[in-house]
Design a protein around this motif. Structure first.
Motif, PDB file in Angstrom:
ATOM      1  N   ILE A   1       1.293  -1.353  -0.040  1.00 35.79           N
ATOM      2  CA  ILE A   1      -0.156   0.026   0.703  1.00 35.79           C
ATOM      3  C   ILE A   1       1.087   1.117  -0.237  1.00 35.79           C
ATOM      4  N   LEU A   2       2.209   1.020   0.666  1.00 39.40           N
ATOM      5  CA  LEU A   2       2.783   2.190   0.902  1.00 39.40           C
ATOM      6  C   LEU A   2       3.708   2.901  -0.620  1.00 39.40           C
ATOM      7  N   ALA A   3       3.562   1.879  -1.431  1.00 37.94           N
ATOM      8  CA  ALA A   3       4.571   1.526  -1.935  1.00 37.94           C
ATOM      9  C   ALA A   3       3.846   2.647  -3.611  1.00 37.94           C
ATOM     10  N   LEU A   4       2.341   2.376  -3.888  1.00 33.37           N
ATOM     11  CA  LEU A   4       2.023   2.716  -4.331  1.00 33.37           C
ATOM     12  C   LEU A   4       0.748   4.403  -3.692  1.00 33.37           C
TER      13      LEU A   4
ATOM     14  N   ASN B   1      -8.953   1.403  -2.623  1.00 39.70           N
ATOM     15  CA  ASN B   1      -8.470   1.288  -3.742  1.00 39.70           C
ATOM     16  C   ASN B   1      -7.368   0.503  -3.757  1.00 39.70           C
ATOM     17  N   THR B   2      -6.557   1.105  -2.841  1.00 36.73           N
ATOM     18  CA  THR B   2      -4.891   1.360  -3.447  1.00 36.73           C
ATOM     19  C   THR B   2      -4.769  -0.561  -3.152  1.00 36.73           C
ATOM     20  N   ILE B   3      -5.249  -1.162  -1.749  1.00 39.86           N
ATOM     21  CA  ILE B   3      -5.058  -2.273  -1.238  1.00 39.86           C
ATOM     22  C   ILE B   3      -5.444  -3.745  -2.714  1.00 39.86           C
ATOM     23  N   PHE B   4      -6.608  -2.732  -3.318  1.00 42.33           N
ATOM     24  CA  PHE B   4      -7.401  -3.461  -3.906  1.00 42.33           C
ATOM     25  C   PHE B   4      -6.701  -3.473  -5.465  1.00 42.33           C
ATOM     26  N   ILE B   5      -5.464  -2.493  -5.850  1.00 41.41           N
ATOM     27  CA  ILE B   5      -4.616  -2.364  -6.979  1.00 41.41           C
ATOM     28  C   ILE B   5      -3.407  -3.328  -6.342  1.00 41.41           C
ATOM     29  N   ALA B   6      -3.240  -2.780  -5.937  1.00 42.01           N
ATOM     30  CA  ALA B   6      -2.338  -3.851  -4.906  1.00 42.01           C
ATOM     31  C   ALA B   6      -2.380  -5.522  -5.017  1.00 42.01           C
ATOM     32  N   MET B   7      -3.652  -6.165  -5.047  1.00 47.36           N
ATOM     33  CA  MET B   7      -3.755  -7.086  -4.738  1.00 47.36           C
ATOM     34  C   MET B   7      -4.046  -7.684  -6.052  1.00 47.36           C
TER      35      MET B   7
ATOM     36  N   SER C   1       3.294  -4.956  -7.935  1.00 50.07           N
ATOM     37  CA  SER C   1       3.554  -4.272  -7.111  1.00 50.07           C
ATOM     38  C   SER C   1       5.186  -4.704  -6.266  1.00 50.07           C
ATOM     39  N   LEU C   2       5.818  -5.751  -6.578  1.00 48.06           N
ATOM     40  CA  LEU C   2       6.788  -6.333  -5.765  1.00 48.06           C
ATOM     41  C   LEU C   2       7.748  -5.468  -6.588  1.00 48.06           C
TER      42      LEU C   2
END
Length: 212
Positions: free
Chosen positions: A124-127, A145-151, A157-158
Motif C-alpha cells: 500500500i505504501l508503495a502505491l 482502492n490502493t489495496i485492491f490495485i496492489a492485490m 507491486s513487488l
C-alpha cells in the motif's frame, strides 16, 4: 529541436536529469516549509502530481505553479492519510517486536500474521501516492482502492518495492545524490510502474461502461 540519434537521446537524458533534480529540490524545500511534520506529505503529493504529468507525456506546464497549487490543495488530505499510514507502520512494527519477544506458539502465529500485514502495508505504501494523485479519492476509497490495485497486480507491486529498495541502496552508497534525486527518482520509478496498472484499470472500466 531535440534532434535524433545519439545527440537527441543525450539531450532527452539531460532534460530528465534536470527535471527530476529540480522537482526534488522543490520537494525538500516545500517539506521544510511545513517544518517536515506537516510539509512532507503535501510536498510528496505535489511531486507525484508533477511526475505523473511527465510520465503521461505532458510537459507544457509550469512545474512550480503546479507544485505549489497541488501542495496547497492537498495539504489537509495528504497529511491525513500520510499520518494514518505512519501510525499504522509504527503500530505494526511495535507489534512485530512484541510478538518476537517470546517463542510461544501463540506469539509465533501472531508474529507471522503481523509479517503478512506488514507486507500488505508495504504494498500500500508503495502505491498510495500514485493512486491518490491519479484519482483524488476520499480517504476510505483511497485505502480501499490502493489495496485492491496492489492485490490485483501483486507482481508489479513487488517489482515497485524491489526497485525502491534498490534505489534506496544506491542513495545510501552515494549520499551526495539525495539532495537532488533522493525522492524524485523513487517517485519517477513508482509512478512509471503504477501508471501501467492504473491505465489498464481505467481502460477496463471504460470498456465496461461502453458494454453496459
Amino acid at each position: 529541436m531535440k534532434g535524433t540519434g545519439f545527440k537527441g537521446k543525450l539531450f532527452v537524458l539531460f532534460e530528465w536529469i534536470t527535471r527530476i533534480a529540480y522537482v526534488n529540490v522543490l520537494w525538500i524545500g516545500f517539506s521544510l516549509l511545513g517544518v517536515m511534520l506537516f510539509g512532507l506529505f503535501p510536498a510528496t503529493s505535489a511531486m507525484f502530481t508533477v511526475i505523473r504529468r511527465w510520465v503521461r507525456g505532458e510537459d507544457d506546464f509550469s512545474v512550480f505553479r503546479l507544485f505549489w497549487s497541488t501542495y496547497k490543495s492537498d495539504f489537509g488530505k495528504s497529511n491525513a492519510f500520510g499520518w494514518i499510514m505512519a501510525g499504522l507502520g509504527i503500530v505494526l512494527y511495535l507489534d512485530y517486536l512484541f510478538f518476537s519477544s517470546s517463542g510461544s506458539t501463540l506469539f509465533f502465529l501472531l508474529k507471522s500474521f503481523t509479517i503478512m500485514l506488514l507486507f500488505v502495508y508495504v504494498l500500500i505504501l508503495a502505491l498510495i501516492f500514485p493512486v491518490f494523485v491519479h484519482y483524488k479519492l476520499t480517504l476510505f476509497h483511497l485505502f480501499r482502492n490502493t489495496i485492491f490495485i496492489a492485490m490485483l497486480h501483486p507482481f508489479k507491486s513487488l517489482v515497485a518495492i524491489l526497485g525502491v529498495l534498490f534505489i534506496s541502496f544506491i542513495m545510501f552508497l552515494i549520499p551526495t545524490l539525495i539532495p537532488f534525486f533522493g525522492g524524485s527518482v523513487v517517485a519517477l520509478y513508482v509512478t512509471w510502474i503504477a501508471q501501467k496498472m492504473l491505465l489498464k484499470i481505467d481502460e477496463k472500466q471504460q470498456e465496461g461502461l461502453k458494454n453496459g
